[in-house]
Write a protein that holds these residues in place. Sequence first.
Motif, PDB file in Angstrom:
ATOM      1  N   GLN A 245      41.798  31.009  54.278  1.00 44.45           N
ATOM      2  CA  GLN A 245      42.992  30.666  55.062  1.00 44.45           C
ATOM      3  C   GLN A 245      43.394  31.775  56.034  1.00 44.45           C
ATOM      4  OE1 GLN A 245      42.856  31.445  51.905  1.00 44.45           O
ATOM      5  NE2 GLN A 245      44.672  32.542  51.175  1.00 44.45           N
ATOM      6  N   TRP A 246      42.800  32.950  55.897  1.00 47.26           N
ATOM      7  CA  TRP A 246      43.134  34.058  56.786  1.00 47.26           C
ATOM      8  C   TRP A 246      42.034  34.377  57.806  1.00 47.26           C
ATOM      9  CZ3 TRP A 246      47.984  35.018  56.955  1.00 47.26           C
ATOM     10  CH2 TRP A 246      48.778  34.848  55.807  1.00 47.26           C
ATOM     11  N   THR A 247      40.953  33.635  57.784  1.00 45.38           N
ATOM     12  CA  THR A 247      39.873  33.964  58.726  1.00 45.38           C
ATOM     13  C   THR A 247      40.239  33.644  60.172  1.00 45.38           C
ATOM     14  OG1 THR A 247      38.774  31.806  58.494  1.00 45.38           O
ATOM     15  CG2 THR A 247      38.110  33.559  56.948  1.00 45.38           C
ATOM     16  N   TRP A 248      41.263  32.823  60.380  1.00 42.46           N
ATOM     17  CA  TRP A 248      41.676  32.516  61.756  1.00 42.46           C
ATOM     18  C   TRP A 248      42.065  33.773  62.519  1.00 42.46           C
ATOM     19  CZ3 TRP A 248      46.558  33.806  63.449  1.00 42.46           C
ATOM     20  CH2 TRP A 248      47.505  34.102  62.463  1.00 42.46           C
ATOM     21  N   LEU A 249      42.501  34.808  61.786  1.00 39.95           N
ATOM     22  CA  LEU A 249      42.890  36.056  62.449  1.00 39.95           C
ATOM     23  C   LEU A 249      41.727  36.680  63.216  1.00 39.95           C
ATOM     24  CD1 LEU A 249      45.031  37.581  59.558  1.00 39.95           C
ATOM     25  CD2 LEU A 249      45.880  36.797  61.783  1.00 39.95           C
ATOM     26  N   ALA A 291      35.892  28.512  67.044  1.00 32.32           N
ATOM     27  CA  ALA A 291      37.183  27.848  67.239  1.00 32.32           C
ATOM     28  C   ALA A 291      37.432  26.816  66.132  1.00 32.32           C
ATOM     29  CB  ALA A 291      37.221  27.173  68.608  1.00 32.32           C
ATOM     30  N   LEU A 292      36.381  26.079  65.763  1.00 28.74           N
ATOM     31  CA  LEU A 292      36.520  25.112  64.670  1.00 28.74           C
ATOM     32  C   LEU A 292      36.825  25.821  63.350  1.00 28.74           C
ATOM     33  CD1 LEU A 292      33.596  22.644  65.486  1.00 28.74           C
ATOM     34  CD2 LEU A 292      36.048  22.312  65.894  1.00 28.74           C
ATOM     35  N   TYR A 293      36.195  26.970  63.120  1.00 33.03           N
ATOM     36  CA  TYR A 293      36.527  27.751  61.930  1.00 33.03           C
ATOM     37  C   TYR A 293      38.001  28.165  61.953  1.00 33.03           C
ATOM     38  CZ  TYR A 293      32.116  28.549  59.437  1.00 33.03           C
ATOM     39  OH  TYR A 293      30.991  28.407  58.653  1.00 33.03           O
ATOM     40  N   GLY A 294      38.506  28.552  63.119  1.00 36.20           N
ATOM     41  CA  GLY A 294      39.904  28.944  63.231  1.00 36.20           C
ATOM     42  C   GLY A 294      40.845  27.803  62.916  1.00 36.20           C
ATOM     43  N   LEU A 298      43.526  27.639  59.762  1.00 35.65           N
ATOM     44  CA  LEU A 298      44.959  27.382  59.934  1.00 35.65           C
ATOM     45  C   LEU A 298      45.408  26.183  59.096  1.00 35.65           C
ATOM     46  CD1 LEU A 298      45.378  28.029  63.767  1.00 35.65           C
ATOM     47  CD2 LEU A 298      46.379  29.366  61.895  1.00 35.65           C
ATOM     48  N   ALA A 299      44.547  25.178  58.995  1.00 37.09           N
ATOM     49  CA  ALA A 299      44.887  24.021  58.155  1.00 37.09           C
ATOM     50  C   ALA A 299      45.015  24.440  56.693  1.00 37.09           C
ATOM     51  CB  ALA A 299      43.821  22.938  58.307  1.00 37.09           C
ATOM     52  N   LEU A 300      44.120  25.316  56.241  1.00 36.95           N
ATOM     53  CA  LEU A 300      44.205  25.810  54.867  1.00 36.95           C
ATOM     54  C   LEU A 300      45.446  26.674  54.670  1.00 36.95           C
ATOM     55  CD1 LEU A 300      40.463  26.774  54.313  1.00 36.95           C
ATOM     56  CD2 LEU A 300      41.679  24.846  53.295  1.00 36.95           C
ATOM     57  N   LEU A 301      45.795  27.449  55.676  1.00 35.09           N
ATOM     58  CA  LEU A 301      46.991  28.288  55.586  1.00 35.09           C
ATOM     59  C   LEU A 301      48.245  27.432  55.465  1.00 35.09           C
ATOM     60  CD1 LEU A 301      48.132  31.209  55.727  1.00 35.09           C
ATOM     61  CD2 LEU A 301      48.336  30.876  58.204  1.00 35.09           C
ATOM     62  N   PRO A 307      39.971  20.003  56.804  1.00 35.98           N
ATOM     63  CA  PRO A 307      39.772  18.716  57.473  1.00 35.98           C
ATOM     64  C   PRO A 307      38.413  18.571  58.136  1.00 35.98           C
ATOM     65  CG  PRO A 307      41.178  20.132  58.802  1.00 35.98           C
ATOM     66  CD  PRO A 307      40.987  20.829  57.490  1.00 35.98           C
ATOM     67  N   LEU A 308      37.771  19.687  58.436  1.00 39.74           N
ATOM     68  CA  LEU A 308      36.494  19.630  59.151  1.00 39.74           C
ATOM     69  C   LEU A 308      35.298  19.802  58.227  1.00 39.74           C
ATOM     70  CD1 LEU A 308      37.477  21.738  62.288  1.00 39.74           C
ATOM     71  CD2 LEU A 308      37.461  19.254  62.041  1.00 39.74           C
ATOM     72  N   GLY A 309      35.541  19.960  56.931  1.00 34.69           N
ATOM     73  CA  GLY A 309      34.434  20.107  55.997  1.00 34.69           C
ATOM     74  C   GLY A 309      33.511  21.255  56.397  1.00 34.69           C
TER      75      GLY A 309
END
Length: 405
Positions: A245-249, A291-294, A298-301, A307-309
Amino acid sequence: MTALHQRWTVFSAAPHRLMFCAGSVQVVLALLYWSVELGTRQAGGGTLPTALAATWAHALLMLYGVFPFFIFGFLMTTYPRWMNGRELGRRAYVPAWAALVAGQALVWGGLLALGRPALLAGLVAMLAGWAWAVAQLYRVYRSTPAGDKRHETVLNGALALGWLGLAGFAAWLAAGWPFGLAFALQAGLWGFLLPVFFTVCHRMIPFFSACVLADYQVVKPAWSLPLWCAGSLLHGALELAGAPQWTWLVDLPLAATALWHSAAWGLLRAQRIRLLGVLHLAFAWMGVGLALYGVQSLALLGGGHAPLGRGPLHALAIGFFAAMVVGMASRVTLGHSGRPLVADTYTWACFLGVNAAALLRVAGDALALPALTLLAALVALAAFAAWALRFAPIYLRPRADGRPG
Protein backbone atom coordinates in the motif's frame (compact mmCIF):
# COMPACT_ATOMS: atom_id res chain seq x y z
CA MET A 1 36.47 -30.02 -40.93
CA THR A 2 33.37 -32.20 -40.57
CA ALA A 3 29.94 -30.82 -41.37
CA LEU A 4 28.95 -31.04 -37.68
CA HIS A 5 32.06 -29.17 -36.56
CA GLN A 6 31.47 -26.54 -39.23
CA ARG A 7 27.92 -26.00 -38.03
CA TRP A 8 29.10 -25.71 -34.43
CA THR A 9 31.75 -23.19 -35.52
CA VAL A 10 29.06 -21.04 -37.10
CA PHE A 11 26.60 -21.46 -34.23
CA SER A 12 29.18 -20.62 -31.56
CA ALA A 13 30.83 -17.78 -33.47
CA ALA A 14 29.28 -15.12 -31.18
CA PRO A 15 27.60 -15.20 -27.77
CA HIS A 16 24.30 -13.83 -29.00
CA ARG A 17 23.92 -16.76 -31.41
CA LEU A 18 23.99 -19.38 -28.67
CA MET A 19 22.07 -17.40 -26.08
CA PHE A 20 19.36 -15.96 -28.32
CA CYS A 21 18.70 -19.34 -29.93
CA ALA A 22 18.27 -20.96 -26.51
CA GLY A 23 16.13 -18.03 -25.38
CA SER A 24 13.85 -18.26 -28.42
CA VAL A 25 13.23 -21.96 -27.72
CA GLN A 26 12.77 -21.35 -24.01
CA VAL A 27 10.22 -18.56 -24.37
CA VAL A 28 8.09 -20.67 -26.70
CA LEU A 29 8.24 -23.64 -24.30
CA ALA A 30 7.41 -21.46 -21.28
CA LEU A 31 4.43 -19.85 -23.03
CA LEU A 32 3.23 -23.21 -24.35
CA TYR A 33 3.32 -24.66 -20.83
CA TRP A 34 1.42 -21.71 -19.40
CA SER A 35 -1.16 -21.73 -22.20
CA VAL A 36 -1.85 -25.42 -21.59
CA GLU A 37 -2.07 -24.80 -17.85
CA LEU A 38 -4.57 -21.95 -18.28
CA GLY A 39 -6.53 -23.90 -20.89
CA THR A 40 -6.76 -26.90 -18.54
CA ARG A 41 -8.10 -24.66 -15.79
CA GLN A 42 -10.64 -23.08 -18.14
CA ALA A 43 -11.84 -26.51 -19.19
CA GLY A 44 -12.39 -27.48 -15.56
CA GLY A 45 -9.54 -29.95 -15.50
CA GLY A 46 -7.75 -28.40 -12.54
CA THR A 47 -4.02 -27.81 -12.81
CA LEU A 48 -1.21 -29.71 -14.51
CA PRO A 49 0.59 -32.30 -12.34
CA THR A 50 3.97 -30.59 -12.12
CA ALA A 51 6.57 -30.89 -9.35
CA LEU A 52 5.86 -27.28 -8.35
CA ALA A 53 2.59 -25.45 -8.03
CA ALA A 54 1.89 -23.93 -11.45
CA THR A 55 2.12 -20.35 -10.15
CA TRP A 56 5.63 -20.87 -8.82
CA ALA A 57 6.70 -22.83 -11.88
CA HIS A 58 5.50 -19.98 -14.10
CA ALA A 59 7.30 -17.42 -11.94
CA LEU A 60 10.54 -19.42 -12.05
CA LEU A 61 10.42 -19.82 -15.81
CA MET A 62 9.57 -16.22 -16.61
CA LEU A 63 11.80 -14.50 -14.06
CA TYR A 64 14.85 -16.73 -14.34
CA GLY A 65 14.39 -19.15 -17.22
CA VAL A 66 13.67 -16.97 -20.27
CA PHE A 67 15.07 -13.46 -20.07
CA PRO A 68 18.59 -14.33 -18.81
CA PHE A 69 19.42 -15.98 -22.14
CA PHE A 70 18.64 -12.76 -24.00
CA ILE A 71 20.29 -10.59 -21.36
CA PHE A 72 23.57 -12.53 -21.33
CA GLY A 73 23.57 -12.86 -25.10
CA PHE A 74 23.18 -9.11 -25.45
CA LEU A 75 25.63 -8.08 -22.74
CA MET A 76 28.35 -10.55 -23.72
CA THR A 77 28.15 -9.04 -27.21
CA THR A 78 27.98 -5.38 -26.21
CA TYR A 79 30.09 -5.09 -23.03
CA PRO A 80 33.42 -5.11 -24.91
CA ARG A 81 32.07 -2.61 -27.45
CA TRP A 82 30.69 -0.28 -24.81
CA MET A 83 33.97 -0.19 -22.91
CA ASN A 84 36.47 -0.50 -25.78
CA GLY A 85 37.59 -3.95 -24.74
CA ARG A 86 38.41 -7.18 -26.54
CA GLU A 87 35.50 -9.31 -27.70
CA LEU A 88 34.80 -12.37 -25.58
CA GLY A 89 36.00 -15.68 -26.97
CA ARG A 90 34.27 -19.04 -26.93
CA ARG A 91 35.95 -20.02 -23.67
CA ALA A 92 34.15 -17.12 -22.02
CA TYR A 93 30.61 -17.70 -23.21
CA VAL A 94 30.22 -21.34 -24.24
CA PRO A 95 30.49 -22.72 -20.65
CA ALA A 96 27.85 -20.25 -19.46
CA TRP A 97 25.51 -21.19 -22.28
CA ALA A 98 26.07 -24.92 -21.74
CA ALA A 99 25.37 -24.72 -17.99
CA LEU A 100 22.26 -22.57 -18.46
CA VAL A 101 20.87 -24.86 -21.17
CA ALA A 102 21.63 -27.99 -19.14
CA GLY A 103 20.04 -26.35 -16.12
CA GLN A 104 16.87 -25.52 -18.01
CA ALA A 105 16.69 -29.05 -19.41
CA LEU A 106 16.83 -30.40 -15.85
CA VAL A 107 14.26 -27.85 -14.70
CA TRP A 108 11.83 -29.00 -17.40
CA GLY A 109 12.56 -32.63 -16.64
CA GLY A 110 12.03 -32.03 -12.93
CA LEU A 111 8.80 -30.10 -13.44
CA LEU A 112 7.19 -32.58 -15.78
CA ALA A 113 8.50 -36.02 -14.81
CA LEU A 114 11.60 -36.41 -12.65
CA GLY A 115 10.53 -34.47 -9.57
CA ARG A 116 12.14 -31.96 -7.25
CA PRO A 117 15.66 -33.48 -7.05
CA ALA A 118 16.13 -32.99 -10.80
CA LEU A 119 14.57 -29.54 -10.58
CA LEU A 120 16.97 -28.55 -7.82
CA ALA A 121 19.92 -29.92 -9.81
CA GLY A 122 18.77 -27.74 -12.70
CA LEU A 123 18.76 -24.65 -10.51
CA VAL A 124 22.29 -25.44 -9.31
CA ALA A 125 23.47 -25.77 -12.93
CA MET A 126 21.77 -22.47 -13.79
CA LEU A 127 23.47 -20.77 -10.84
CA ALA A 128 26.84 -22.08 -12.04
CA GLY A 129 26.27 -20.84 -15.60
CA TRP A 130 24.99 -17.50 -14.34
CA ALA A 131 28.03 -17.04 -12.09
CA TRP A 132 30.39 -17.90 -14.95
CA ALA A 133 28.71 -15.39 -17.26
CA VAL A 134 28.81 -12.62 -14.65
CA ALA A 135 32.48 -13.34 -13.98
CA GLN A 136 33.30 -12.94 -17.68
CA LEU A 137 31.40 -9.67 -17.89
CA TYR A 138 33.06 -8.41 -14.74
CA ARG A 139 36.47 -9.29 -16.20
CA VAL A 140 35.71 -7.03 -19.16
CA TYR A 141 34.46 -4.36 -16.78
CA ARG A 142 37.67 -4.44 -14.71
CA SER A 143 40.12 -4.63 -17.59
CA THR A 144 38.85 -1.90 -19.91
CA PRO A 145 39.89 1.76 -19.82
CA ALA A 146 36.47 3.37 -20.35
CA GLY A 147 35.96 6.21 -17.88
CA ASP A 148 32.15 6.26 -17.63
CA LYS A 149 30.93 2.88 -16.48
CA ARG A 150 27.71 3.93 -14.76
CA HIS A 151 25.49 1.69 -16.84
CA GLU A 152 27.77 -1.31 -16.54
CA THR A 153 28.03 -0.80 -12.77
CA VAL A 154 24.25 -0.93 -12.43
CA LEU A 155 24.07 -3.97 -14.69
CA ASN A 156 26.72 -5.79 -12.66
CA GLY A 157 24.72 -5.18 -9.49
CA ALA A 158 21.44 -6.26 -11.10
CA LEU A 159 22.97 -9.48 -12.41
CA ALA A 160 24.32 -10.23 -8.93
CA LEU A 161 20.87 -9.63 -7.40
CA GLY A 162 19.34 -11.91 -10.01
CA TRP A 163 21.78 -14.66 -9.03
CA LEU A 164 20.88 -14.18 -5.36
CA GLY A 165 17.18 -14.32 -6.24
CA LEU A 166 17.64 -17.62 -8.07
CA ALA A 167 19.67 -18.92 -5.13
CA GLY A 168 16.77 -17.93 -2.86
CA PHE A 169 14.40 -19.96 -5.02
CA ALA A 170 16.77 -22.94 -4.80
CA ALA A 171 16.95 -22.55 -0.99
CA TRP A 172 13.17 -22.53 -0.76
CA LEU A 173 12.97 -25.62 -2.95
CA ALA A 174 15.65 -27.48 -1.00
CA ALA A 175 14.72 -26.53 2.55
CA GLY A 176 11.23 -25.07 2.41
CA TRP A 177 12.53 -21.62 3.40
CA PRO A 178 9.57 -19.25 2.85
CA PHE A 179 11.69 -16.11 2.77
CA GLY A 180 13.77 -17.63 -0.03
CA LEU A 181 10.71 -17.78 -2.28
CA ALA A 182 9.51 -14.30 -1.31
CA PHE A 183 12.97 -12.87 -1.93
CA ALA A 184 13.28 -14.69 -5.26
CA LEU A 185 10.02 -13.18 -6.52
CA GLN A 186 10.87 -9.60 -5.55
CA ALA A 187 14.58 -9.73 -6.41
CA GLY A 188 13.84 -11.25 -9.80
CA LEU A 189 11.55 -8.41 -10.81
CA TRP A 190 12.70 -5.32 -8.91
CA GLY A 191 16.37 -6.13 -8.34
CA PHE A 192 17.17 -7.87 -11.60
CA LEU A 193 14.87 -7.57 -14.61
CA LEU A 194 13.57 -4.02 -14.26
CA PRO A 195 17.04 -2.50 -13.54
CA VAL A 196 18.61 -4.44 -16.43
CA PHE A 197 15.97 -3.37 -18.92
CA PHE A 198 15.76 0.30 -17.96
CA THR A 199 19.55 0.58 -17.81
CA VAL A 200 19.99 -0.84 -21.30
CA CYS A 201 17.24 1.49 -22.54
CA HIS A 202 18.85 4.49 -20.86
CA ARG A 203 22.08 3.77 -22.67
CA MET A 204 20.89 2.53 -26.04
CA ILE A 205 17.60 4.18 -27.02
CA PRO A 206 19.07 7.71 -27.28
CA PHE A 207 22.10 6.27 -29.10
CA PHE A 208 20.05 4.36 -31.67
CA SER A 209 17.73 7.34 -32.11
CA ALA A 210 20.62 9.73 -32.77
CA CYS A 211 21.94 7.34 -35.42
CA VAL A 212 18.84 7.52 -37.61
CA LEU A 213 16.77 10.60 -36.70
CA ALA A 214 17.84 13.92 -38.16
CA ASP A 215 18.59 16.77 -35.75
CA TYR A 216 18.07 14.49 -32.79
CA GLN A 217 19.01 15.86 -29.39
CA VAL A 218 20.32 13.18 -27.06
CA VAL A 219 18.65 13.32 -23.64
CA LYS A 220 20.38 11.17 -21.06
CA PRO A 221 20.13 12.94 -17.68
CA ALA A 222 22.53 11.77 -15.00
CA TRP A 223 19.82 11.76 -12.33
CA SER A 224 17.38 9.32 -13.90
CA LEU A 225 19.44 6.14 -13.69
CA PRO A 226 20.17 6.33 -9.92
CA LEU A 227 16.57 7.45 -9.30
CA TRP A 228 15.17 4.47 -11.15
CA CYS A 229 17.57 2.09 -9.40
CA ALA A 230 16.72 3.40 -5.94
CA GLY A 231 13.00 3.40 -6.68
CA SER A 232 13.01 -0.12 -8.08
CA LEU A 233 14.89 -1.49 -5.09
CA LEU A 234 12.67 0.39 -2.66
CA HIS A 235 9.54 -0.96 -4.29
CA GLY A 236 10.90 -4.49 -3.98
CA ALA A 237 11.80 -3.90 -0.34
CA LEU A 238 8.30 -2.61 0.45
CA GLU A 239 6.72 -5.63 -1.23
CA LEU A 240 9.04 -7.93 0.68
CA ALA A 241 8.07 -6.18 3.93
CA GLY A 242 4.38 -6.73 3.19
CA ALA A 243 3.61 -3.06 2.57
CA PRO A 244 2.35 -2.82 -1.04
CA GLN A 245 0.00 0.00 0.00
CA TRP A 246 3.02 2.31 0.25
CA THR A 247 4.73 1.53 -3.05
CA TRP A 248 2.87 4.40 -4.73
CA LEU A 249 5.39 6.72 -3.07
CA VAL A 250 7.99 5.42 -5.51
CA ASP A 251 5.81 4.01 -8.30
CA LEU A 252 4.23 7.29 -9.33
CA PRO A 253 7.47 9.31 -9.46
CA LEU A 254 9.13 6.49 -11.40
CA ALA A 255 6.19 6.34 -13.79
CA ALA A 256 6.23 10.11 -14.32
CA THR A 257 9.97 10.18 -15.07
CA ALA A 258 9.75 7.15 -17.37
CA LEU A 259 6.93 8.72 -19.37
CA TRP A 260 8.88 11.98 -19.51
CA HIS A 261 11.84 10.07 -20.95
CA SER A 262 9.57 8.49 -23.54
CA ALA A 263 8.50 11.93 -24.71
CA ALA A 264 12.01 13.43 -24.51
CA TRP A 265 13.48 10.51 -26.45
CA GLY A 266 11.04 11.09 -29.30
CA LEU A 267 8.45 8.33 -28.97
CA LEU A 268 6.31 9.69 -31.79
CA ARG A 269 9.19 10.64 -34.12
CA ALA A 270 10.70 7.19 -33.74
CA GLN A 271 7.62 5.52 -35.25
CA ARG A 272 8.81 6.60 -38.71
CA ILE A 273 11.38 3.80 -38.50
CA ARG A 274 9.93 0.52 -37.27
CA LEU A 275 13.13 -1.02 -35.93
CA LEU A 276 13.63 2.05 -33.75
CA GLY A 277 9.94 2.55 -33.03
CA VAL A 278 9.60 -0.87 -31.41
CA LEU A 279 12.21 0.07 -28.80
CA HIS A 280 10.43 3.30 -27.95
CA LEU A 281 7.01 1.65 -27.76
CA ALA A 282 8.31 -1.13 -25.53
CA PHE A 283 9.95 1.37 -23.21
CA ALA A 284 6.69 3.33 -22.92
CA TRP A 285 5.25 0.28 -21.14
CA MET A 286 7.62 0.94 -18.25
CA GLY A 287 5.81 4.18 -17.45
CA VAL A 288 2.41 2.56 -17.96
CA GLY A 289 3.22 -0.44 -15.79
CA LEU A 290 4.57 1.65 -12.93
CA ALA A 291 1.57 3.97 -13.11
CA LEU A 292 -0.70 0.93 -12.79
CA TYR A 293 1.32 -0.22 -9.78
CA GLY A 294 0.80 3.24 -8.25
CA VAL A 295 -2.97 3.09 -8.79
CA GLN A 296 -3.08 -0.38 -7.27
CA SER A 297 -1.09 0.74 -4.26
CA LEU A 298 -3.36 3.73 -3.64
CA ALA A 299 -6.39 1.43 -3.79
CA LEU A 300 -4.81 -0.79 -1.14
CA LEU A 301 -3.99 2.25 0.98
CA GLY A 302 -7.65 3.25 0.85
CA GLY A 303 -8.62 -0.06 2.35
CA GLY A 304 -9.82 -1.67 -0.84
CA HIS A 305 -8.72 -4.77 -2.67
CA ALA A 306 -6.23 -4.92 -5.53
CA PRO A 307 -8.50 -3.92 -8.44
CA LEU A 308 -5.94 -4.59 -11.15
CA GLY A 309 -4.79 -8.00 -9.93
CA ARG A 310 -1.52 -8.92 -11.64
CA GLY A 311 -2.17 -6.44 -14.43
CA PRO A 312 0.64 -4.06 -13.40
CA LEU A 313 3.09 -6.97 -13.22
CA HIS A 314 2.23 -8.12 -16.73
CA ALA A 315 2.31 -4.60 -18.11
CA LEU A 316 6.00 -4.67 -17.18
CA ALA A 317 6.69 -8.34 -17.92
CA ILE A 318 4.94 -8.57 -21.30
CA GLY A 319 4.64 -4.95 -22.42
CA PHE A 320 8.13 -3.82 -21.40
CA PHE A 321 10.38 -6.87 -21.04
CA ALA A 322 8.96 -9.25 -23.64
CA ALA A 323 8.31 -6.58 -26.25
CA MET A 324 11.77 -5.11 -25.69
CA VAL A 325 13.28 -8.56 -26.24
CA VAL A 326 11.57 -8.74 -29.63
CA GLY A 327 12.80 -5.26 -30.53
CA MET A 328 16.35 -5.46 -29.21
CA ALA A 329 17.06 -9.09 -30.12
CA SER A 330 15.75 -8.48 -33.64
CA ARG A 331 18.06 -5.51 -34.03
CA VAL A 332 21.11 -7.35 -32.70
CA THR A 333 20.36 -10.41 -34.82
CA LEU A 334 19.94 -8.45 -38.02
CA GLY A 335 22.96 -6.24 -37.43
CA HIS A 336 25.28 -9.07 -36.41
CA SER A 337 24.22 -11.38 -39.23
CA GLY A 338 25.02 -8.92 -42.00
CA ARG A 339 21.38 -8.24 -42.83
CA PRO A 340 19.71 -4.85 -43.34
CA LEU A 341 18.63 -3.11 -40.15
CA VAL A 342 14.96 -3.07 -41.12
CA ALA A 343 11.93 -4.42 -39.28
CA ASP A 344 9.78 -5.87 -42.04
CA THR A 345 6.03 -6.37 -41.78
CA TYR A 346 6.50 -9.89 -40.38
CA THR A 347 8.73 -8.70 -37.51
CA TRP A 348 6.44 -5.74 -36.90
CA ALA A 349 3.46 -8.08 -36.64
CA CYS A 350 5.30 -10.23 -34.07
CA PHE A 351 6.00 -7.12 -32.01
CA LEU A 352 2.38 -5.94 -32.23
CA GLY A 353 1.28 -9.41 -31.17
CA VAL A 354 3.30 -9.16 -27.96
CA ASN A 355 1.80 -5.73 -27.28
CA ALA A 356 -1.70 -7.11 -27.90
CA ALA A 357 -0.96 -9.88 -25.40
CA ALA A 358 0.06 -7.27 -22.82
CA LEU A 359 -3.17 -5.32 -23.34
CA LEU A 360 -5.28 -8.48 -23.11
CA ARG A 361 -3.49 -9.63 -19.95
CA VAL A 362 -3.97 -6.28 -18.20
CA ALA A 363 -7.62 -6.16 -19.27
CA GLY A 364 -8.17 -9.75 -18.14
CA ASP A 365 -7.04 -8.88 -14.63
CA ALA A 366 -8.85 -5.54 -14.45
CA LEU A 367 -12.14 -7.09 -15.65
CA ALA A 368 -11.62 -10.41 -13.81
CA LEU A 369 -12.10 -12.37 -17.04
CA PRO A 370 -9.97 -15.55 -17.06
CA ALA A 371 -10.82 -16.09 -20.73
CA LEU A 372 -8.88 -12.93 -21.60
CA THR A 373 -5.92 -14.20 -19.58
CA LEU A 374 -5.89 -17.41 -21.62
CA LEU A 375 -6.26 -15.43 -24.84
CA ALA A 376 -3.32 -13.24 -23.84
CA ALA A 377 -1.15 -16.33 -23.30
CA LEU A 378 -2.16 -17.76 -26.68
CA VAL A 379 -1.50 -14.49 -28.49
CA ALA A 380 1.93 -14.17 -26.81
CA LEU A 381 2.70 -17.79 -27.74
CA ALA A 382 1.74 -17.19 -31.37
CA ALA A 383 3.77 -13.99 -31.57
CA PHE A 384 6.94 -15.50 -30.07
CA ALA A 385 6.59 -18.75 -32.03
CA ALA A 386 6.38 -16.73 -35.23
CA TRP A 387 9.36 -14.61 -34.16
CA ALA A 388 11.43 -17.68 -33.28
CA LEU A 389 10.52 -19.33 -36.57
CA ARG A 390 11.97 -16.34 -38.41
CA PHE A 391 15.01 -15.55 -36.26
CA ALA A 392 16.22 -18.81 -34.68
CA PRO A 393 17.48 -20.27 -37.99
CA ILE A 394 19.65 -17.18 -38.51
CA TYR A 395 21.83 -18.21 -35.56
CA LEU A 396 22.68 -21.45 -37.35
CA ARG A 397 23.78 -19.79 -40.59
CA PRO A 398 26.93 -17.84 -41.52
CA ARG A 399 26.68 -14.08 -41.77
CA ALA A 400 25.05 -12.93 -44.99
CA ASP A 401 27.92 -10.53 -45.69
CA GLY A 402 30.62 -13.18 -45.27
CA ARG A 403 32.22 -11.53 -42.25
CA PRO A 404 33.11 -13.50 -39.11
CA GLY A 405 30.91 -13.40 -36.02
